[in-house]
Enzyme design. Structure first.
Site, PDB file in Angstrom:
ATOM      1  N   ASN A 188      -7.656  32.953   7.985  1.00 21.64           N
ATOM      2  CA  ASN A 188      -8.881  33.881   8.112  1.00 21.64           C
ATOM      3  C   ASN A 188      -9.221  34.227   6.769  1.00 21.64           C
ATOM      4  O   ASN A 188      -8.606  35.160   6.391  1.00 21.64           O
ATOM      5  CB  ASN A 188      -8.506  35.057   9.270  1.00 21.64           C
ATOM      6  CG  ASN A 188      -9.548  35.991   9.432  1.00 21.64           C
ATOM      7  OD1 ASN A 188     -10.622  35.805   9.000  1.00 21.64           O
ATOM      8  ND2 ASN A 188      -9.426  37.089  10.022  1.00 21.64           N
ATOM      9  N   GLU A 204     -10.472  44.117  13.126  1.00 26.51           N
ATOM     10  CA  GLU A 204     -11.505  44.650  12.060  1.00 26.51           C
ATOM     11  C   GLU A 204     -13.023  44.729  12.773  1.00 26.51           C
ATOM     12  O   GLU A 204     -13.831  45.412  12.359  1.00 26.51           O
ATOM     13  CB  GLU A 204     -11.659  43.640  10.666  1.00 26.51           C
ATOM     14  CG  GLU A 204     -10.320  44.089   9.647  1.00 26.51           C
ATOM     15  CD  GLU A 204      -9.890  42.888   8.888  1.00 26.51           C
ATOM     16  OE1 GLU A 204     -10.873  41.961   8.752  1.00 26.51           O
ATOM     17  OE2 GLU A 204      -8.647  42.999   8.592  1.00 26.51           O
ATOM     18  N   GLU A 263      -1.854  40.616  16.746  1.00 25.34           N
ATOM     19  CA  GLU A 263      -1.899  41.154  15.553  1.00 25.34           C
ATOM     20  C   GLU A 263      -1.791  42.597  15.570  1.00 25.34           C
ATOM     21  O   GLU A 263      -2.845  43.299  15.693  1.00 25.34           O
ATOM     22  CB  GLU A 263      -3.075  40.719  14.839  1.00 25.34           C
ATOM     23  CG  GLU A 263      -3.394  39.403  14.583  1.00 25.34           C
ATOM     24  CD  GLU A 263      -4.344  39.056  13.648  1.00 25.34           C
ATOM     25  OE1 GLU A 263      -4.108  38.318  12.736  1.00 25.34           O
ATOM     26  OE2 GLU A 263      -5.523  39.637  13.587  1.00 25.34           O
ATOM     27  N   GLY A 294      -2.909  43.331   6.597  1.00 27.77           N
ATOM     28  CA  GLY A 294      -3.360  43.709   5.231  1.00 27.77           C
ATOM     29  C   GLY A 294      -2.555  44.849   4.575  1.00 27.77           C
ATOM     30  O   GLY A 294      -3.103  45.318   3.454  1.00 27.77           O
ATOM     31  N   GLY A 310      -4.694  37.526   4.079  1.00 24.15           N
ATOM     32  CA  GLY A 310      -4.407  37.363   2.571  1.00 24.15           C
ATOM     33  C   GLY A 310      -4.056  36.208   1.997  1.00 24.15           C
ATOM     34  O   GLY A 310      -4.399  35.679   0.918  1.00 24.15           O
TER      35      GLY A 310
HETATM   36  P1  PGA Z   1      -3.187  39.606   6.709  1.00 25.13           P
HETATM   37  O1  PGA Z   1      -4.372  39.434   7.865  1.00 25.13           O
HETATM   38  O2  PGA Z   1      -2.493  38.418   6.878  1.00 25.13           O
HETATM   39  O3  PGA Z   1      -3.809  39.614   5.435  1.00 25.13           O
HETATM   40  O4  PGA Z   1      -2.440  40.753   7.349  1.00 25.13           O
HETATM   41  C1  PGA Z   1      -4.008  38.844   9.153  1.00 25.13           C
HETATM   42  C2  PGA Z   1      -5.455  39.021   9.953  1.00 25.13           C
HETATM   43  O5  PGA Z   1      -6.108  39.888   9.979  1.00 25.13           O
HETATM   44  O6  PGA Z   1      -5.764  37.917  10.672  1.00 25.13           O
END
Ligand code: PGA
Length: 251
Positions: A9, A98, A168, A174, A236
């Protein structure tokens, strides 16, 4: 055997030239080192047509990160499921935390988007997960159940093969914090149980459930080794070739 998937992503990162170059690098890598894991790149809308073209000669699939809840019309700034489909993209992420947090997308809206995306012929990566307060107060199962009941479980059984669920935990996205493999397994098993209650054993057993939240090469194999964890949704670490490819190989 259900399908293993690792989806990157990209979120709102990379300009067009950098994104296309990066897609090419990932595509080339998996041409030279084929994998049985399904690899998906969920890019910004701007990149999608170009990335789809690049990925045509390879095994990596393109996807979007969101879609409109209406099929077409006077919705300035929106991108429809049909537009996404017309780029050659195969997947769309719906219900990312998000989107839920910053754009106030609720279960009802997400349900509308999901049904529309599926009827358009896209496959949906449907995200769910609790915030820290909900976990600390012991409400995480209840929260995830409600997100699935209200956002996803109106999908008819014959269409459910177009669904991948991504668990998640919001506190892990993040932040560098990761759910422990046991926490991930516990929730994935719970989610599969909910799908079994609603859709039956065959559909539940075939369902791919991804873990997302600070997944990186150093923790991926341990999380992915759990029986109900079928891969990952990677933020990330999907922006770095070495990390992303290592995570795919950890499945
Ligand atoms: P992250 O994000 O690997 O940066 O924690 C995962 C996501 O939001 O799909």
């Amino acid at each position: 055997m259900r399908k293993k998937i690792v989806a990157g992503n990209w979120k709102m990162n990379m300009d067009l030239a950098d994104g296309l170059k990066f897609a090419e690098t990932i595509n080339d890598y998996f041409i030279s080192k084929p994998t049985r894991t399904g690899v998906i790149l969920c890019t910004p809308f701007i990149h999608l047509a170009g990335v789809s073209e690049i990925l045509k000669n390879g095994k990596v699939s393109p996807g979007a990160q969101n879609c409109a809840s209406e099929p077409s019309g006077a919705y300035t700034g929106e991108i429809s499921a049909q537009m996404i489909k017309s780029t050659g993209a195969r997947y769309v992420i719906i219900g990312h935390s998000e989107r839920r947090t910053y754009y106030h997308e609720d279960d009802k809206l997400l349900n509308k988007k999901t049904l529309l995306a599926i009827s358009t012929g896209l496959e949906v990566i449907f995200c769910c997960g609790e915030v820290l307060k909900e976990r600390e107060s012991g409400n995480h199962f209840e929260v995830v159940k409600k997100q699935l009941d209200d956002g996803l479980f109106t999908v008819p059984s014959e269409e459910f093969k177009k669904i991948t669920i991504a668990y998640e935990p919001v506190w892990a996205i993040g932040t560098g914090l990761t759910a422990t493999p046991d926490q991930a397994q516990e929730m994935h098993k719970y989610i599969r149980g909910l799908v079994r209650d609603k859709y039956g054993t065959e559909i539940a057993d075939d369902l791919t459930i991804l873990y997302g939240g600070s997944c990186k090469p150093s923790n991926a194999s341990e999380i992915f080794s759990k029986p109900d964890v079928d891969g990952g949704l990677i933020g990330g670490a999907s922006l770095k070739k070495e990390d992303f490819c290592a995570i795919v190989e950890a499945v």
